[in-house]
Scaffold this active site. Sequence first.
Site, PDB file in Angstrom:
ATOM      1  N   ARG A   1      24.354  57.633   0.992  1.00  0.00           N
ATOM      2  CA  ARG A   1      23.698  58.717   1.714  1.00  0.00           C
ATOM      3  C   ARG A   1      22.184  58.593   1.757  1.00  0.00           C
ATOM      4  NH1 ARG A   1      28.112  61.617   0.261  1.00  0.00           N
ATOM      5  NH2 ARG A   1      27.910  60.220  -1.496  1.00  0.00           N
ATOM      6  N   THR A   2      21.585  58.442   0.562  1.00  0.00           N
ATOM      7  CA  THR A   2      20.125  58.492   0.487  1.00  0.00           C
ATOM      8  C   THR A   2      19.519  57.315   1.238  1.00  0.00           C
ATOM      9  OG1 THR A   2      20.386  59.546  -1.660  1.00  0.00           O
ATOM     10  CG2 THR A   2      18.202  58.715  -1.130  1.00  0.00           C
TER      11      THR A   2
ATOM     12  N   LYS B   1      16.580  37.686  -9.851  1.00  0.00           N
ATOM     13  CA  LYS B   1      16.090  36.465 -10.508  1.00  0.00           C
ATOM     14  C   LYS B   1      15.089  36.801 -11.605  1.00  0.00           C
ATOM     15  CE  LYS B   1      16.348  33.661  -6.283  1.00  0.00           C
ATOM     16  NZ  LYS B   1      15.496  33.006  -5.281  1.00  0.00           N
TER      17      LYS B   1
ATOM     18  N   ARG C   1      14.505  53.427  -5.165  1.00  0.00           N
ATOM     19  CA  ARG C   1      15.526  53.965  -6.079  1.00  0.00           C
ATOM     20  C   ARG C   1      15.668  52.971  -7.218  1.00  0.00           C
ATOM     21  NH1 ARG C   1      21.279  56.718  -5.232  1.00  0.00           N
ATOM     22  NH2 ARG C   1      19.848  58.366  -4.666  1.00  0.00           N
TER      23      ARG C   1
ATOM     24  N   HIS D   1      14.751  63.313  -8.311  1.00  0.00           N
ATOM     25  CA  HIS D   1      15.256  62.886  -7.009  1.00  0.00           C
ATOM     26  C   HIS D   1      14.672  63.915  -6.035  1.00  0.00           C
ATOM     27  CE1 HIS D   1      17.651  61.366  -3.879  1.00  0.00           C
ATOM     28  NE2 HIS D   1      18.847  61.423  -4.416  1.00  0.00           N
TER      29      HIS D   1
HETATM   30  C1  NCD Z   1      22.726  61.807  -6.257  1.00  0.00           C
HETATM   31  C2  NCD Z   1      21.967  60.715  -6.997  1.00  0.00           C
HETATM   32  O1  NCD Z   1      22.034  59.548  -6.640  1.00  0.00           O
HETATM   33  O2  NCD Z   1      21.301  61.088  -7.936  1.00  0.00           O
HETATM   34  N1  NCD Z   1      23.339  61.396  -5.077  1.00  0.00           N
HETATM   35  C3  NCD Z   1      22.639  61.269  -3.938  1.00  0.00           C
HETATM   36  O3  NCD Z   1      21.461  60.973  -3.931  1.00  0.00           O
HETATM   37  N2  NCD Z   1      23.305  61.520  -2.822  1.00  0.00           N
HETATM   38  C4  NCD Z   1      23.693  62.476  -7.122  1.00  0.00           C
HETATM   39  C5  NCD Z   1      24.761  61.653  -7.764  1.00  0.00           C
HETATM   40  O4  NCD Z   1      24.865  60.448  -7.599  1.00  0.00           O
HETATM   41  O5  NCD Z   1      25.548  62.271  -8.486  1.00  0.00           O
END
Ligand code: NCD
Length: 323
Positions: free
Chosen positions: A65-66, A93, A115, A143
């Site tokens: 999703r993100t 690496k 991320r 987040h």
């Molecule tokens: C969240 C995350 O990655 O922290 N998900 C997301 O960003 N859609 C929550 C999760 O993974 O539980």
Amino acid sequence: MSKTPEPYCWPHKHLLGLQDLSAEDIRFVLQTAVGFLEVSTRSVKKVPALRGKVVANLFMEDSTRTRSSFTLAASRLSADVIDLSGKGSSISKGETLRDTGRNIEAMGIDAIVCRHPLSGAAVQLSRAVNCSVVNAGDGQHEHPTQGLLDIFTIARQLGRTDFDLTDITVAIVGDITHSRVARSNLYGLLKLGATVVLVGPPTLLPRAFADLGCELSYSLDDVLDRVDVLNMLRIQFERLTSQAFPSVREYATSFGLTTKRLARAKPDVVVMHPGPINRGIELDSQVADGPNSVILSQVSHGLAVRMAVLYLVSGAKHQADLL
Ligand code: NCD
């Protein structure tokens, strides 16, 4: 002689966490997102706001999703996007985050969306590079875009167009210890005036959270009838280092949102989940897909919120600059 107050200007080059933002900053991003929500309803879903800019997605942890939401957000703003992940890049690496960041920046990148499995990685990256850094989730720390899109969804669902959440009570339920979503929601919601109750088993709900100004409860049933929002978190199995509850079945019995439990909540309670859902654990399928659920609106709103974030960190100061 009294001076006319200066108009608000977005002051941040990076978005690392909601802990660093003021209530005014948060309202400003969310109001900017309202403008972008409209763009998504047009037949041509593109605006030239970031034409000529380049956004790099640097994802060192799994994401559906993100990652796709940031990619789409950048391309709707007409930016070019490059996608890098831990697997299949020099990160596997042994290259450091600092070196990776500085090397991709050397190609003329304007913003890195990062991320990372380690808390603090986004802050570290922001210190190593000159471009903007947007935190797309760092370990269990923050987040921020998920926090913003959750708050955006709550405010729209409850008719708070000014993003003032006074008198709204939000329960965040589940694995609080390991959740960056819980932390970002908590910081943002408290700043906008909401009451927040963190709910979970004692092993996943550290007492220290109470110092931040929220309530704690070890029983979902105790808070069900007084909350306006239930934000159900995924158990972060990948971050659990010891057994936090006797069995998954037992967790679901105490903290899962079943139709039976939902019937005891306010009739119009807003049910949320950041995804991915473990159906039958955090939420029953009938609840996840039922009338109280706004889970898919969260995803749609995420796009508008991320457009606003990329637009603002890239140097836009005023909403008037928009579109
Ligand atoms: C969240 C995350 O990655 O922290 N998900 C997301 O960003 N859609 C929550 C999760 O993974 O539980």
